[in-house]
Motif scaffolding. Structure first.
Motif, PDB file in Angstrom:
ATOM      1  N   LYS A 783      23.944 -33.872  11.621  1.00  0.00           N
ATOM      2  CA  LYS A 783      24.390 -33.571  12.978  1.00  0.00           C
ATOM      3  C   LYS A 783      23.166 -33.558  13.888  1.00  0.00           C
ATOM      4  O   LYS A 783      22.177 -32.880  13.606  1.00  0.00           O
ATOM      5  CB  LYS A 783      25.085 -32.216  13.024  1.00  0.00           C
ATOM      6  CG  LYS A 783      25.658 -31.888  14.402  1.00  0.00           C
ATOM      7  CD  LYS A 783      26.401 -30.569  14.395  1.00  0.00           C
ATOM      8  CE  LYS A 783      26.952 -30.267  15.780  1.00  0.00           C
ATOM      9  NZ  LYS A 783      27.683 -28.973  15.804  1.00  0.00           N
ATOM     10  N   PRO A 784      23.206 -34.301  14.996  1.00  0.00           N
ATOM     11  CA  PRO A 784      22.014 -34.399  15.853  1.00  0.00           C
ATOM     12  C   PRO A 784      21.577 -33.046  16.398  1.00  0.00           C
ATOM     13  O   PRO A 784      22.398 -32.233  16.817  1.00  0.00           O
ATOM     14  CB  PRO A 784      22.475 -35.332  16.986  1.00  0.00           C
ATOM     15  CG  PRO A 784      23.637 -36.069  16.432  1.00  0.00           C
ATOM     16  CD  PRO A 784      24.321 -35.124  15.489  1.00  0.00           C
ATOM     17  N   VAL A 785      20.269 -32.820  16.363  1.00  0.00           N
ATOM     18  CA  VAL A 785      19.685 -31.608  16.932  1.00  0.00           C
ATOM     19  C   VAL A 785      19.115 -31.956  18.298  1.00  0.00           C
ATOM     20  O   VAL A 785      18.229 -32.811  18.406  1.00  0.00           O
ATOM     21  CB  VAL A 785      18.565 -31.053  16.030  1.00  0.00           C
ATOM     22  CG1 VAL A 785      17.960 -29.800  16.658  1.00  0.00           C
ATOM     23  CG2 VAL A 785      19.098 -30.761  14.640  1.00  0.00           C
ATOM     24  N   PRO A 786      19.606 -31.351  19.384  1.00  0.00           N
ATOM     25  CA  PRO A 786      19.075 -31.660  20.722  1.00  0.00           C
ATOM     26  C   PRO A 786      17.684 -31.058  20.920  1.00  0.00           C
ATOM     27  O   PRO A 786      17.449 -29.897  20.587  1.00  0.00           O
ATOM     28  CB  PRO A 786      20.085 -31.016  21.669  1.00  0.00           C
ATOM     29  CG  PRO A 786      21.286 -30.700  20.832  1.00  0.00           C
ATOM     30  CD  PRO A 786      20.766 -30.452  19.456  1.00  0.00           C
ATOM     31  N   PHE A 787      16.763 -31.867  21.436  1.00  0.00           N
ATOM     32  CA  PHE A 787      15.434 -31.398  21.821  1.00  0.00           C
ATOM     33  C   PHE A 787      15.324 -31.531  23.344  1.00  0.00           C
ATOM     34  O   PHE A 787      15.526 -32.616  23.886  1.00  0.00           O
ATOM     35  CB  PHE A 787      14.340 -32.237  21.146  1.00  0.00           C
ATOM     36  CG  PHE A 787      14.143 -31.918  19.693  1.00  0.00           C
ATOM     37  CD1 PHE A 787      13.108 -31.094  19.281  1.00  0.00           C
ATOM     38  CD2 PHE A 787      14.987 -32.441  18.724  1.00  0.00           C
ATOM     39  CE1 PHE A 787      12.919 -30.796  17.936  1.00  0.00           C
ATOM     40  CE2 PHE A 787      14.817 -32.162  17.388  1.00  0.00           C
ATOM     41  CZ  PHE A 787      13.770 -31.329  16.983  1.00  0.00           C
ATOM     42  N   ARG A 788      14.999 -30.429  24.008  1.00  0.00           N
ATOM     43  CA  ARG A 788      14.968 -30.423  25.467  1.00  0.00           C
ATOM     44  C   ARG A 788      13.591 -30.027  25.984  1.00  0.00           C
ATOM     45  O   ARG A 788      12.860 -29.285  25.336  1.00  0.00           O
ATOM     46  CB  ARG A 788      16.026 -29.479  26.030  1.00  0.00           C
ATOM     47  CG  ARG A 788      17.455 -29.848  25.617  1.00  0.00           C
ATOM     48  CD  ARG A 788      18.476 -29.036  26.390  1.00  0.00           C
ATOM     49  NE  ARG A 788      19.845 -29.348  25.992  1.00  0.00           N
ATOM     50  CZ  ARG A 788      20.544 -30.383  26.447  1.00  0.00           C
ATOM     51  NH1 ARG A 788      19.990 -31.207  27.329  1.00  0.00           N
ATOM     52  NH2 ARG A 788      21.785 -30.597  26.043  1.00  0.00           N
TER      53      ARG A 788
END
Length: 980
Positions: A783-788
């Motif tokens: 599952k993609p992990v968002p990096f902000r």
């Protein structure tokens, strides 16, 4: 006899290398693993275990890396630091990267022997972070031993979460709902404020006479007070609750050795005496000082911080005297709010109901006028509560009509709302109503007798039945209009919050919106019937159900229990005011929940829904709401107006509405007189408001923070970034490391610079490190992990800051893999390399060096002995014996040098081997440079604490020798490849 090891020295024990810490003694060594965290500290007894001196092992010439290896290793090392050597002890170990302007209060605090400050930055700027930075620093330096945060119960769990996740401070909740459990675990005679060093306390619970004395006796030496403006009252003594809170804080502040941080976005609510009482808690002299004089302003500037969004949107610019544009900082606040006012008209049935209810209320007010002042007041506030519920929703109207006698004891409109049903009272804040124990539906004798004699009970019941029958969009045209405007917002990609005044209205709206906004729109409500923890859980549940589907939308229906203190910018970007607040400051507070730092949209939409023909909304909107917006637009800031300043206008509007039908013979004349009264009071309000706006404008100049100059902040920011790196370095490291380790990166639509990463294909060691942070299922299923790019992220996302747990785990894996030549899987960082590049004209060697320092920091409670680390890049031309050392700028530039081609591996290994054998010749220079760093660090500590000779006296910084050479990289010019 066992050898004596000085703090900072390196030893080998238990099969690994450790750093000796200051708490060690001859017979017991306190050790931290080299590169490890404080959680890994261990005690070793040399009499029973083998302990030997150690030196850091040199790199292997056979373990060569590519051109990016040096930069990745350096970044991984710096990100892993949790004990920096600079004057800010806490910054290396917190999970938030503070903005430069947020360091100003910290610098101010470190120049005070006893920290006393009023933090009054605007909504959404980050006062919680500023207070947390100061608290963490005081605790890290030993200047404070225990912490208490006083706040409303609704915000207690949010404070607990912020302190734990961002600052690593675990605090116990002391609320009316938790105190019994906590007290059961106490020893005989023990106070829970002694047992639990860090606590978050309900201000209204602890202010009672039953608990106040115990808290004052055992109060921690560091206290933060949230929403501090609610804890003082004007000298006219109009608020009993505020007086009780003020008495508590006055006794807490009487201890001149106690650190005290008062936090509020509205320090001056229009009453000068209340403002002076607030300042007096910080420093008694400020309560009477002339703040228009240089002396008064200088005194205030040492303790008071008040900045608006416009003041910090662009910080450390050339206008501030900045010469290095790399330190300039722009904070991504939303540009502005887009306002739109939308109308609705009452249906025929609803209009008849409203007119009949107005006639009833008018009769009650007229009759009560002849019965005495108390009866008149009761009838007046009951009428107001009734009319406000009628224009809110049919359900709120029906419930109020059924139980309106609960408002008998009301002294103000706000109390009428809290005591009557529909309740606006937050169920978790019952302490706030201490002494006002009137049950919903109860009737006082005066009201009951009067109404029963006139048959009012049956009349109210009949009106209630008619109101209940009007539920639904067919007859409730306000609800119908809401559906239309929500569909438009959702179609434009917005996720709105609908704010209602009353709990029954919020529940009614949520119920009727279900299934009306599309299959992919999730609707939930949050009201004061939920505990603070349940509210946050409901919001996370709403966000989770909407998921990552770009077509999915979320709509939150909320009461004003979410209008203060709760951060909602991560999931929502629009506000719809379903019910008008009669004080526009409440509108500003609602909008401020989403219009704040961390909001992804550049523009927040605000829709205000009002009735054009109900006799109340239109005039409130014109006189109060629109005027508030205009002042905000003209000044760029929001100017708060106390309830009493706007009540004159709203009283006149209600009086006109109630009594206009009671003057049949002179209806036209009455109408004219009544409207003239409204205009007169509106004119007076405008004068008061303009005066407040002028005061606010003057305040921005008079109270401007001049005790800390921007160039001072820039200097400290530069020093911090030299040691810990900046956001650009962290982002580059995360991207390169994840790609090298097999992660799949994809840009996020609508969020420039942000990306997602699928880490399911990365080495098992990294997946194991990430699993506790983001969940094993997410890691394994890809599952993609968002990096902000912001430090303000939602749960399950990663911030591109050095202390984010996901970033830290990645850095630890990269560093450990680089140091372990036998590690399995990809090793993106290596300890040495030979690179052919056009960036150099002569052979140049770059060294990554780790220095360890022993610091002695004097404090009020005694000297603090600490060991800290720093990493530096040093570069020289020629051979190590005859090295020509280059400036720091040249060394840093080599990290980004591009390889011109591949270097022959055998030749590279021979070249690297010769350089490594000659590196001992650089020892003298490395030691001199370490001593220079120690002197710079000492000066930095002195500079930050320059205002206190007591804190400066006794400062010492000593470098531990020898330094550790972690990496060595040789850069060869293209024309001379192979020359050694």
């Amino acid at each position: 006899m066992s050898p004596v090891y000085s703090p900072g020295s390196l030893v080998t024990a238990r099969g690994r290398e450790w750093v000796v810490l200051p708490d060690s003694a001859d017979d017991m060594l306190v050790l931290r693993p080299l590169g490890g965290a404080d959680d890994d500290i261990a005690a070793v007894f040399p009499s029973f275990e083998t302990v030997r001196s150690a030196e850091f092992a040199a790199p292997s010439p056979a373990d060569l890396g590519d051109a990016k290896a040096a930069g990745l290793l350096r970044s991984a090392l710096r990100i892993g630091f949790r004990s920096g050597a600079g004057p800010f002890r806490s910054l290396a170990g917190i999970a938030v990267e503070p903005r430069a302007y947020q360091l100003v209060p910290l610098l101010m605090a470190l120049r005070q022997r006893t920290v006393r400050m009023l933090l009054s930055d605007d909504v959404g700027i980050g006062k919680t972070v500023e207070a947390g930075l100061i608290a963490k620093e005081l605790l890290a330096q030993g200047e404070a031993k225990r912490l208490a945060v006083l706040c409303s119960p609704a915000l207690a769990e949010q404070w607990q979460e912020e302190l734990r996740t961002k600052f690593g401070i675990d605090a116990e909740l002391v609320l009316s709902s938790t105190v019994s459990r906590l007290e059961r675990g106490l020893d005989l005679g023990q106070s829970l404020f002694d047992k639990y060093p860090n606590v978050i306390v309900s201000t209204d619970f602890i202010k009672s006479t039953r608990h106040r004395d115990d808290f004052v006796r055992h109060c921690p030496d560091l206290v933060i007070v949230d929403e501090a403006h609610t804890c003082v009252a004007a000298d006219d003594g109009t608020s009993t609750q505020n007086q009780l809170r003020y008495e508590l804080l006055r006794r807490v502040a009487d201890d001149t050795e106690r650190h005290l941080l008062l936090v509020t976005a509205t320090p001056h609510s229009g009453k000068e005496s209340a403002f002076r009482n607030l300042l007096g808690l910080v420093k008694p002299e400020l309560s009477t000082a002339n703040l228009d004089t240089d002396r008064g302003r200088k005194l205030l500037a040492q303790h008071f911080v008040q900045r608006k969004r416009a003041d910090v949107r662009e910080y450390l610019t050339r206008e501030d005297g900045l010469t290095d544009d790399r330190l300039a900082e722009k904070t991504a606040f939303p540009s502005d709010r887009f306002f739109k006012d939308e109308t609705y008209k009452l249906s025929k049935e609803y209009r008849v109901l409203l007119e009949d209810a107005i006639a009833y209320a008018s009769e009650r007010v007229t009759a009560a006028d002849s019965q005495g002042r108390r009866e008149a007041r009761i009838a007046w506030w009951s009428a107001i509560a009734l009319l406000r519920s009628l224009v809110s929703s049919p359900r709120a109207a029906a419930q109020t009509l059924r139980t309106r006698s609960a408002a008998v004891a009301a002294a103000t409109a706000e109390e009428a709302d809290k005591l009557g049903a529909p309740l606006t009272q937050d169920s978790s804040e019952s302490d706030a109503l201490e002494g006002l124990d009137v049950a919903p539906g109860a009737e006082t004798e005066a009201e009951s007798a009067t109404e029963t004699g006139s048959g009012a009970g049956a009349r109210l019941a009949e009106l209630a039945e008619r109101a209940a029958a009007l539920e639904g969009p067919a007859t409730d045209l306000k609800l119908k209009a809401l559906v239309t405007h929500l569909k438009a917002l959702l179609a434009d990609g917005y996720s709105p919050i609908v704010f209602c005044r009353y709990i029954p209205t919020a529940e009614y709206v949520a119920e009727h919106l279900e299934g009306k906004l599309g299959k992919k729109t999730v609707v939930k409500s949050v009201t004061g019937t939920l505990s603070p923890q349940q509210r946050l859980g409901r919001i996370e549940e709403l966000a989770s159900e909407a998921g990552d589907d770009p077509a999915a939308r979320r709509v939150l229906i909320a009461t004003d229990c979410l209008s203060e203190g709760v951060n909602l910018q991560h999931h929502f970007d629009a506000v719809l005011h379903y019910d008008l607040a009669w004080n526009p400051t409440r509108h500003d507070q609602r909008e401020g929940r989403v219009d704040r730092y961390g909001q992804k949209r550049d523009q927040v939409r605000v829709i205000t829904l009002y009735g054009s023909d109900n006799g109340i909304d239109g005039k409130v909107l014109d006189v109060l709401i629109k005027k508030h917006r205009q002042i905000r637009k003209d000044l760029g800031i929001s100017v708060s107006v106390p309830d009493e300043m706007s009540s004159g206008v709203t009283d006149a509007i209600v009086e006109w509405l109630l009594l206009r039908g009671q003057q049949p013979e002179q209806e036209g004349l009455f109408e004219l007189d009544a409207l003239e009264t409204i205009d007169t009071k509106a004119s007076q309000l405008e004068k008061d408001w303009n005066s407040a706006a002028e005061r606010e404008t003057t305040s921005r100049s008079r109270f401007a923070q001049r005790s800390i100059h921007p160039e001072e902040v820039a200097r400290e920011v530069a020093a911090i970034r030299d040691t810990l790196g900046d956001a650009n370095e962290v982002e580059g490291f995360v991207r390169h490391a994840l790609e090298a380790l097999g992660g799949l990166l994809r840009p996020m639509s609508g969020s420039p610079g942000d990306f997602t990463a699928d880490v399911s294909g990365t080495p098992s060691g990294l997946r194991d490190a990430l699993a506790p942070v983001i969940g094993g299922e997410i890691v394994e299923l890809g599952k993609p992990v968002p990096f902000r790019r912001t430090s303000a992220v939602a749960r399950g996302e990663a911030a591109l800051v050095r202390t984010d747990p996901i970033v830290s785990a990645l850095a630890g894996h990269v560093l450990n893999a680089a140091l372990d030549t036998k590690a399995l899987g990809p090793r993106p960082a290596r300890r040495c390399g030979v690179i052919t590049t056009e960036a150099v004209e002569d052979r140049t060697t770059l060294l990554l060096v780790r220095y360890r320092f022993h610091l002695t920091l004097p404090s009020r409670t005694g000297d603090q002995e600490l060991v800290a680390e720093d990493a530096r890049l040093l570069a020289f031309q020629g051979s190590p014996k005859n090295a020509v050392w280059l400036p720091q700028e040249s060394a840093l530039a080599l990290v980004g040098a591009e390889a011109a081609g591949n270097t022959d591996p055998h030749h590279g290994e021979r070249t690297m081997g010769r350089i490594l054998r000659q590196l001992p010749d650089t020892k003298a220079h490395l030691e001199r440079y370490g001593e220079e760093l120690a002197a710079e660090l000492l000066e930095s500590h002195r500079r930050v604490r320059t205002a206190s000779n007591e804190i400066i006296r006794g400062l010492r910084v000593t470098v531990q020798k020898p330094a550790d050479i972690l990496g060595a990289y040789v850069y060869l010019p293209v024309s001379a490849e192979g020359a050694v």
